[in-house]
Design a protein around this motif. Structure first.
Motif, PDB file in Angstrom:
ATOM      1  N   THR A  27       0.228  -0.910   0.395  1.00 53.77           N
ATOM      2  CA  THR A  27       0.051  -0.004   0.592  1.00 53.77           C
ATOM      3  C   THR A  27       1.079   0.722  -0.593  1.00 53.77           C
ATOM      4  OG1 THR A  27      -0.424  -0.082   2.257  1.00 53.77           O
ATOM      5  CG2 THR A  27      -2.025  -1.428   1.268  1.00 53.77           C
ATOM      6  N   ASN A  28       0.314   2.064  -0.618  1.00 53.16           N
ATOM      7  CA  ASN A  28       1.306   3.099  -1.115  1.00 53.16           C
ATOM      8  C   ASN A  28       0.390   4.539  -0.945  1.00 53.16           C
ATOM      9  OD1 ASN A  28       3.234   5.061  -1.316  1.00 53.16           O
ATOM     10  ND2 ASN A  28       4.346   4.241  -2.830  1.00 53.16           N
ATOM     11  N   THR A  29       0.368   5.616  -0.504  1.00 53.16           N
ATOM     12  CA  THR A  29      -0.538   6.906  -0.743  1.00 53.16           C
ATOM     13  C   THR A  29      -0.503   7.111  -1.788  1.00 53.16           C
ATOM     14  OG1 THR A  29       1.221   7.574   1.610  1.00 53.16           O
ATOM     15  CG2 THR A  29      -0.441   9.113   0.651  1.00 53.16           C
ATOM     16  N   ASN A  30      -2.259   6.897  -2.682  1.00 53.70           N
ATOM     17  CA  ASN A  30      -1.935   7.616  -3.561  1.00 53.70           C
ATOM     18  C   ASN A  30      -1.658   6.800  -4.992  1.00 53.70           C
ATOM     19  OD1 ASN A  30      -2.766  10.622  -2.008  1.00 53.70           O
ATOM     20  ND2 ASN A  30      -0.933  11.669  -2.558  1.00 53.70           N
ATOM     21  N   ILE A  31      -1.685   5.957  -4.153  1.00 54.59           N
ATOM     22  CA  ILE A  31      -1.252   4.452  -5.776  1.00 54.59           C
ATOM     23  C   ILE A  31      -2.260   3.320  -5.093  1.00 54.59           C
ATOM     24  CG2 ILE A  31       0.641   3.531  -6.703  1.00 54.59           C
ATOM     25  CD1 ILE A  31       2.620   5.228  -6.008  1.00 54.59           C
ATOM     26  N   PRO A  32      -2.383   3.287  -6.815  1.00 55.16           N
ATOM     27  CA  PRO A  32      -3.592   1.684  -5.936  1.00 55.16           C
ATOM     28  C   PRO A  32      -2.772   0.739  -5.569  1.00 55.16           C
ATOM     29  CG  PRO A  32      -4.028   3.122  -8.171  1.00 55.16           C
ATOM     30  CD  PRO A  32      -3.056   3.805  -7.275  1.00 55.16           C
ATOM     31  N   ASP A  33      -3.077  -0.457  -4.053  1.00 59.24           N
ATOM     32  CA  ASP A  33      -2.996  -1.224  -3.393  1.00 59.24           C
ATOM     33  C   ASP A  33      -2.523  -1.823  -4.971  1.00 59.24           C
ATOM     34  OD1 ASP A  33      -3.441   0.345  -1.836  1.00 59.24           O
ATOM     35  OD2 ASP A  33      -4.988  -1.131  -1.041  1.00 59.24           O
ATOM     36  N   LYS A  34      -0.963  -2.975  -4.231  1.00 56.47           N
ATOM     37  CA  LYS A  34      -0.541  -3.993  -5.790  1.00 56.47           C
ATOM     38  C   LYS A  34       0.181  -4.958  -4.549  1.00 56.47           C
ATOM     39  CE  LYS A  34       3.968  -2.172  -6.103  1.00 56.47           C
ATOM     40  NZ  LYS A  34       5.045  -2.013  -7.641  1.00 56.47           N
ATOM     41  N   GLN A  35       0.465  -6.617  -5.543  1.00 56.77           N
ATOM     42  CA  GLN A  35       0.666  -7.497  -4.968  1.00 56.77           C
ATOM     43  C   GLN A  35       2.104  -7.842  -5.859  1.00 56.77           C
ATOM     44  OE1 GLN A  35      -1.811 -10.444  -4.272  1.00 56.77           O
ATOM     45  NE2 GLN A  35      -3.716  -9.157  -3.677  1.00 56.77           N
ATOM     46  N   GLN A  36       2.746  -8.859  -5.340  1.00 61.56           N
ATOM     47  CA  GLN A  36       4.015  -8.187  -5.806  1.00 61.56           C
ATOM     48  C   GLN A  36       5.293  -9.863  -5.008  1.00 61.56           C
ATOM     49  OE1 GLN A  36       6.424  -5.294  -7.318  1.00 61.56           O
ATOM     50  NE2 GLN A  36       8.281  -6.131  -5.810  1.00 61.56           N
TER      51      GLN A  36
END
Length: 245
Positions: free
Chosen positions: A225-234
């Motif tokens: 999770t990152n501010t102003n960026i959509p959540d992602k998985q990696q």
């Protein structure tokens, strides 16, 4: 140490002299039969001088001071290493009075590190590693030795893992957490700018194939999770092969 860059090409303006001096003092003492304490003091002075006027605005002196203390505990069940460090990095440009492109700056940091292993059974142990870093970056005036903070960072990393020793191989699984918060200063007030969080499982396999060869696999899956960026998985996987001749 002194390094001299002096190329033959007339079109190259990167020629420069670099001087680096480092002094370290270390004191360690066996306080008990299980615990050793230490104290480190380090000073670094570096000076970079470009020979051509086209690059001379990059001339700078870099001064670093580090103080580190901690200890190592080696018991029959618990083994632990801990350290605490404060450091100050001051970079001062030689000609900042005549150019506005380069501003002297300071970088100050506090770091705490912990690495602990708890033996649960003969084959199973709990291992934890983590660190905390608090960093401050700011504009710096060497003549008055004053700084105006411009940015602050909070960095936290924690990785607990259960480790299984099976014959000559090691298998471990656990959790990985990385947190990075950045702050900006507005009228000397620290305000949160961004938050970065990475959380997920981690696994490490260290296989001794035969006497001279071992293979290390490390993989982890992140929920980010990152501010102003959509959540992602990696997903990430690293492999290391060691062949001892």
């Amino acid at each position: 140490s002194k390094l001299i860059y002096d190329t033959q090409s007339e079109s190259n303006d990167d020629d420069r002299d670099e001087l680096l001096s480092i002094i370290r003092l270390r004191y360690s003492r066996l306080l008990t039969s299980y615990f050793t304490g230490f104290l480190n003091l380090e000073g670094t002075l570096g000076h970079t001088v470009y020979l051509f006027a086209s690059r001379s605005s990059n001339n700078n002196e870099n001064r670093i001071i580090r103080l580190r203390t901690g200890g190592e505990y080696l018991g029959s069940v618990v083994k632990s290493f801990n350290s605490f460090e404060v450091s100050a990095n001051y970079t001062v440009y030689d000609f900042e009075d005549v150019t506005t492109n380069y501003q002297s700056y300071s970088f100050r940091q506090f770091t705490a590190i912990d690495s602990t292993t708890i033996q649960i059974t003969n084959d199973v142990s709990l291992f934890t590693y983590g660190y905390l870093k608090l960093s401050e970056i700011g504009d710096f005036n060497w003549d008055n030795f004053t700084a105006r903070p411009t940015r602050f960072l909070e960095e936290l990393y924690i990785e607990p893992r259960f480790i299984l020793n099976y014959e000559r191989s090691i298998f471990s699984v656990g959790l990985r957490l990385f947190l990075l918060n950045t702050f900006a200063y507005q009228e000397n007030i620290k305000k949160l700018s961004s938050e970065y969080l990475s959380l997920g499982p981690v696994a490490v396999i260290d296989i001794f194939a035969w006497n001279k060869l071992n293979i290390v696999l490390r993989g982890y899956y992140e929920f980010i999770t990152n501010t102003n960026i959509p959540d992602k998985q990696q997903a990430s996987l690293f492999m290391q092969v060691n062949w001892n001749f």
